[in-house]
Design a protein around this motif. Structure first.
Motif, PDB file in Angstrom:
ATOM      1  N   LEU A  66      19.895 -16.127   1.202  1.00 23.38           N
ATOM      2  CA  LEU A  66      18.761 -15.754   0.351  1.00 23.38           C
ATOM      3  C   LEU A  66      17.515 -16.579   0.646  1.00 23.38           C
ATOM      4  CD1 LEU A  66      20.536 -15.162  -3.079  1.00 23.38           C
ATOM      5  CD2 LEU A  66      19.782 -13.475  -1.411  1.00 23.38           C
ATOM      6  N   THR A  67      17.710 -17.803   1.171  1.00 22.12           N
ATOM      7  CA  THR A  67      16.541 -18.627   1.484  1.00 22.12           C
ATOM      8  C   THR A  67      16.146 -18.511   2.953  1.00 22.12           C
ATOM      9  OG1 THR A  67      18.041 -20.482   1.745  1.00 22.12           O
ATOM     10  CG2 THR A  67      16.853 -20.348  -0.329  1.00 22.12           C
ATOM     11  N   THR A  68      16.611 -17.475   3.634  1.00 26.37           N
ATOM     12  CA  THR A  68      16.242 -17.124   5.020  1.00 26.37           C
ATOM     13  C   THR A  68      16.739 -18.124   6.056  1.00 26.37           C
ATOM     14  OG1 THR A  68      14.125 -18.285   5.234  1.00 26.37           O
ATOM     15  CG2 THR A  68      14.087 -16.150   4.120  1.00 26.37           C
ATOM     16  N   LEU A  69      17.686 -18.981   5.703  1.00 25.06           N
ATOM     17  CA  LEU A  69      18.172 -19.940   6.685  1.00 25.06           C
ATOM     18  C   LEU A  69      19.318 -19.383   7.514  1.00 25.06           C
ATOM     19  CD1 LEU A  69      18.123 -23.187   4.548  1.00 25.06           C
ATOM     20  CD2 LEU A  69      16.593 -22.587   6.406  1.00 25.06           C
ATOM     21  N   LEU A  70      19.893 -18.286   7.047  1.00 25.34           N
ATOM     22  CA  LEU A  70      21.076 -17.737   7.697  1.00 25.34           C
ATOM     23  C   LEU A  70      20.953 -16.217   7.649  1.00 25.34           C
ATOM     24  CD1 LEU A  70      23.790 -18.994   8.735  1.00 25.34           C
ATOM     25  CD2 LEU A  70      24.731 -18.481   6.508  1.00 25.34           C
ATOM     26  N   LEU A  71      21.431 -15.556   8.707  1.00 22.22           N
ATOM     27  CA  LEU A  71      21.388 -14.099   8.707  1.00 22.22           C
ATOM     28  C   LEU A  71      22.728 -13.557   8.233  1.00 22.22           C
ATOM     29  CD1 LEU A  71      19.615 -13.388  12.106  1.00 22.22           C
ATOM     30  CD2 LEU A  71      18.642 -13.214   9.817  1.00 22.22           C
ATOM     31  N   ALA A  72      22.678 -12.574   7.342  1.00 23.01           N
ATOM     32  CA  ALA A  72      23.910 -11.945   6.884  1.00 23.01           C
ATOM     33  C   ALA A  72      24.416 -10.996   7.964  1.00 23.01           C
ATOM     34  CB  ALA A  72      23.654 -11.185   5.597  1.00 23.01           C
ATOM     35  N   ASP A  73      25.740 -10.783   8.012  1.00 24.07           N
ATOM     36  CA  ASP A  73      26.296  -9.815   8.960  1.00 24.07           C
ATOM     37  C   ASP A  73      25.906  -8.401   8.547  1.00 24.07           C
ATOM     38  OD1 ASP A  73      27.427 -11.910  10.251  1.00 24.07           O
ATOM     39  OD2 ASP A  73      29.398 -11.672   9.314  1.00 24.07           O
ATOM     40  N   SER A  74      25.956  -8.147   7.261  1.00 22.80           N
ATOM     41  CA  SER A  74      25.534  -6.840   6.769  1.00 22.80           C
ATOM     42  C   SER A  74      25.010  -7.010   5.355  1.00 22.80           C
ATOM     43  CB  SER A  74      26.705  -5.854   6.799  1.00 22.80           C
ATOM     44  OG  SER A  74      27.715  -6.318   5.926  1.00 22.80           O
ATOM     45  N   GLY A  75      24.312  -5.992   4.873  1.00 28.66           N
ATOM     46  CA  GLY A  75      23.736  -6.051   3.537  1.00 28.66           C
ATOM     47  C   GLY A  75      22.261  -6.403   3.593  1.00 28.66           C
ATOM     48  N   GLN A  76      21.595  -6.215   2.463  1.00 26.47           N
ATOM     49  CA  GLN A  76      20.164  -6.475   2.399  1.00 26.47           C
ATOM     50  C   GLN A  76      19.864  -7.371   1.220  1.00 26.47           C
ATOM     51  OE1 GLN A  76      18.921  -2.526   1.717  1.00 26.47           O
ATOM     52  NE2 GLN A  76      19.473  -1.827   3.773  1.00 26.47           N
TER      53      GLN A  76
END
Lengths: 331, 371
Positions: A66-76
């Motif tokens: 949520l704080t843009t430090l990590l990319l999720a595999d899926s989802g928004q």
């Protein structure tokens, strides 16, 4: 990322819902260690939202996404209407993030840390002083002390000041009270209440169940899955069974005896008491439990009917929800 | 620009607070340049010599005193028999044995020739090799002297080719002139390669990079904020190093100082790029330390600081020719000792610039990728 149909796919209005996460999944080590699976939650403007779960539940991973430090595999996910992947730059100047680990410069003083982070956000301590005054006043006597030499509670206050220095509209606090003494913890939560009154949306995570009641709404998380999202009173209110607290002279043998009794649905130690629910929850079963304990030759048996706490709800949800994964790893 | 200023302010502040690193940064050039060249002395002195004198003649006595007076040898024992002398070689008190046979003087006078026996302990190859050749030189000298003495006039030596050599650019063949610029290059490499990579990784390790990453700071600001301080430190180290070279060893660069600084400036940028690259591929200070150490060992051993590049096998020569440090080392020696001008070293300058651009680009690209 399909930006065009983003608004249609995310139903809540981003205007009064600063945090929207939809179907977030993330795994580490090339998919072998799932950390989050299909997590969706929304936080309303000015809400103090608690993410409650044990260590390794995936709280930090969700915060980092949520704080843009990590990319999720899926989802928004959208923060203040900005997409966490596309608009990470805007998000970084509108959110405040306080990582679980103390991440300020230990070799800089309190004041230098504050000035430095103010400068990074293109602002000055003086212009934002109103917001942080209550908190800063408490660490002001130590302003020329190196951050590394502060006590745990002081460190947390400084970190909160640094996270607030650019007047964020959304505040992410990852386990802010872990490793902090009881008095400082209470003070910290009072500060959060004050910030909430100033209209700041706060997402806070904690492994302490007793802190959950201080939140407006909470999400219970275990093994990367959300178990329930509701207000604390709703969550305890919907506890489906009568809960008994049982005590006897030999607590350990009582625990073993109760667990082997076919009437008992669940039984676990809770401080000096055992919390027990029965399979048939009609009427008052206190006498029934007392009889059983007496039959097993237990001395000084006490049985009380009690109101469930968040922890009871959590344990119930965590044990009844079938686990789909092994224990996920915390990064 | 304001942000960058604040980042630089913070970096320098932290640097000045870390007293150990600060002391290391500035004591390093003084101590290393003060001590290393003396320790790396390639002149072999104090060779322990055991002499077996079975002749006890005037000539033998003369030879022994000539050897003792040469300044290179310490005569540890004069043994009556070879066996005893060999024992001193075995227990390590002697490095070389010189055996003077019984009929030394008589044979020399009568027959004009007498073989001597030299036995050297070859465990310390350098010492025994150089020691033996020194000893041969002394004996050759002695040989010439006795010819003069016995005949009263020089004997026409067969095919007397006399070789006189002159050491150009280093007329007194001072090894310090060769070593000191090398150590200076080594110091710059350490500051640029080690310290920069460790510093960035430290932010990762402590977790402060997490807090930095959620701010609107730009990548180039963060990277420049890290590189500039170490570039400045590198230049200061170079200045201190040049001062030490002048004060301790009397080495005054023959060539232009501006050119030297320009070259060092470019080299440092290349090296800082290397440090940045190391920091992007490592997660903690230990990892980055080992990676940096691995490469810097290769740099130092293959660059011709201690050994001659020309005597390496072909593959090693091509590795050395690729390394920027080899060229930098060469150029620094050229400027300091030879007085080379921009025209002479411009190919090297261009080569270093290419590395500076390439390594930094690679590092920044890799830095982006990991985010």
């Amino acid at each position: 990322m399909k930006k065009n149909n983003l608004y249609t796919s995310l139903s809540p209005d981003p205007g009064d819902t600063p945090i929207i996460a939809e179907h977030i999944s993330k795994s580490y080590n090339k998919g072998t260690a799932p950390a989050l699976s299909n997590v969706s939650l929304t936080v309303k403007k000015g809400e103090l939202f608690g993410l409650i779960g044990p260590d390794g539940a995936g709280k930090t991973t969700l915060f980092r996404i949520l704080t843009t430090l990590l990319l999720a595999d899926s989802g928004q996910a959208r923060i203040s209407g900005y997409d966490v992947v596309k608009d990470f730059k805007q998000i970084r100047s509108t959110v405040g993030y306080m990582p679980g680990k103390f991440s300020l410069y230990q070799d800089l003083t309190v004041q230098e840390n504050l000035t430095f982070f103010a400068a990074l956000f293109g602002t000055e301590v003086a212009t934002q002083y109103e917001l942080i005054r209550d908190i800063y006043d408490q660490i002001e006597p130590f302003k020329n002390r190196r951050a590394g030499k502060l006590s745990g509670g002081m460190k947390q206050k400084l970190a909160l000041c640094c996270a607030l220095i650019h007047k964020p509209s959304v505040l992410f606090l990852d386990e802010p009270t872990t490793g902090v003494d009881v008095v400082s913890r209470r003070e910290f939560w009072e500060m959060l209440q004050k910030l909430k009154r100033q209209g700041i949306t706060i997402l806070v995570s904690t492994p302490y169940m007793e802190e959950a009641v201080l939140c407006d709404r909470i999400a219970l998380i275990q093994n990367g899955q959300l178990l329930n999202i509701d207000t604390p009173s709703q969550i305890t209110g919907t506890f489906p069974a009568a809960l008994y607290a049982v005590k006897a002279a030999s607590i350990y043998t009582l625990l073993k005896d109760l667990r082997s009794w076919n009437q008992v649905e669940s039984c676990y130690a809770f401080g000096e008491w055992l919390h027990v629910t029965l399979r048939q929850h009609t009427g008052d079963a206190r006498a029934l439990i007392r009889e059983y304990a007496a039959a097993k030759a237990h001395q000084q048996v006490t049985v009380q009917l009690i109101a469930p706490t968040i922890e009871d709800s959590f344990i119930r949800l965590a044990t009844t929800n079938p686990l789909q994964h092994g224990t996920p790893n915390q990064p | 620009m304001r942000t960058l200023r604040f980042i630089l302010q913070k970096e320098f502040r932290q640097m000045f607070r870390d007293k150990t690193i600060l002391a290391m940064m500035f004591m390093l050039p003084v101590i290393q340049l003060g001590i290393l060249p003396l320790a790396m002395n390639l002149d072999v002195k104090n060779i322990n010599l055991a002499i077996v004198d079975q002749d006890h003649s005037t000539y033998a006595q003369k030879l022994i005193s000539k050897i003792g007076a040469s300044g290179y040898f310490r005569i540890v024992t004069v043994a009556p028999a070879y066996k005893q002398a060999l024992f001193t070689l075995e227990n390590g008190t002697a490095d070389i044995i010189l055996e003077i046979p019984a009929s030394f003087e008589r044979n020399l006078v009568r027959e004009g020739r007498q073989p001597l026996n030299i036995t050297a302990d070859a465990i310390n190859g350098t010492k025994s090799g150089i020691g033996s050749s020194y000893l041969l030189t002394v004996i050759r000298d002695f040989n010439r002297d006795i010819r003069l003495m016995s005949n009263g006039q020089p004997v026409a030596s067969p095919a007397g080719i006399e070789i006189a050599s002159t050491a150009w650019f280093n007329p007194y063949e001072r090894f310090t002139w060769y070593i000191v610029p090398g150590v200076l290059v080594l110091l710059l490499t350490l500051v640029g390669g080690f310290l920069s990579s460790l510093n960035i990784v430290r932010e990762k390790e402590i977790g402060t990079i997490e807090q930095i990453n959620v701010t609107p700071i730009k990548k180039w600001q963060f990277i420049l904020g890290k590189l500039i301080p170490f570039w400045v430190v590198g230049m200061i180290v170079l200045t201190i190093g040049l001062l030490v070279a002048r004060l301790f060893y009397g080495i005054v660069p023959v060539g232009s100082l501006i050119l030297l600084y320009l070259l060092a400036a470019v080299y440092l940028v290349a090296l800082l790029g290397f440090g940045l690259l190391v920091s992007t591929i490592s997660n903690n200070q230990l990892q980055s330390m080992f990676i940096a150490f691995f490469f810097i060992m290769i740099f130092v051993l293959m660059s011709g600081l201690f050994t001659s590049v020309d005597s390496m096998p072909a593959w090693a020569r091509s590795v050395a020719a690729f390394l920027p440090i080899t060229h930098f080392m060469k150029a620094v020696r050229m400027i300091i000792l030879k007085g080379s001008t921009l025209g002479d070293i411009s190919p090297i300058l261009i080569y270093e610039s290419l590395f500076a651009i390439g390594l930094n680009a690679l590092a920044i690209w890799n830095y982006r990728k990991t985010q």
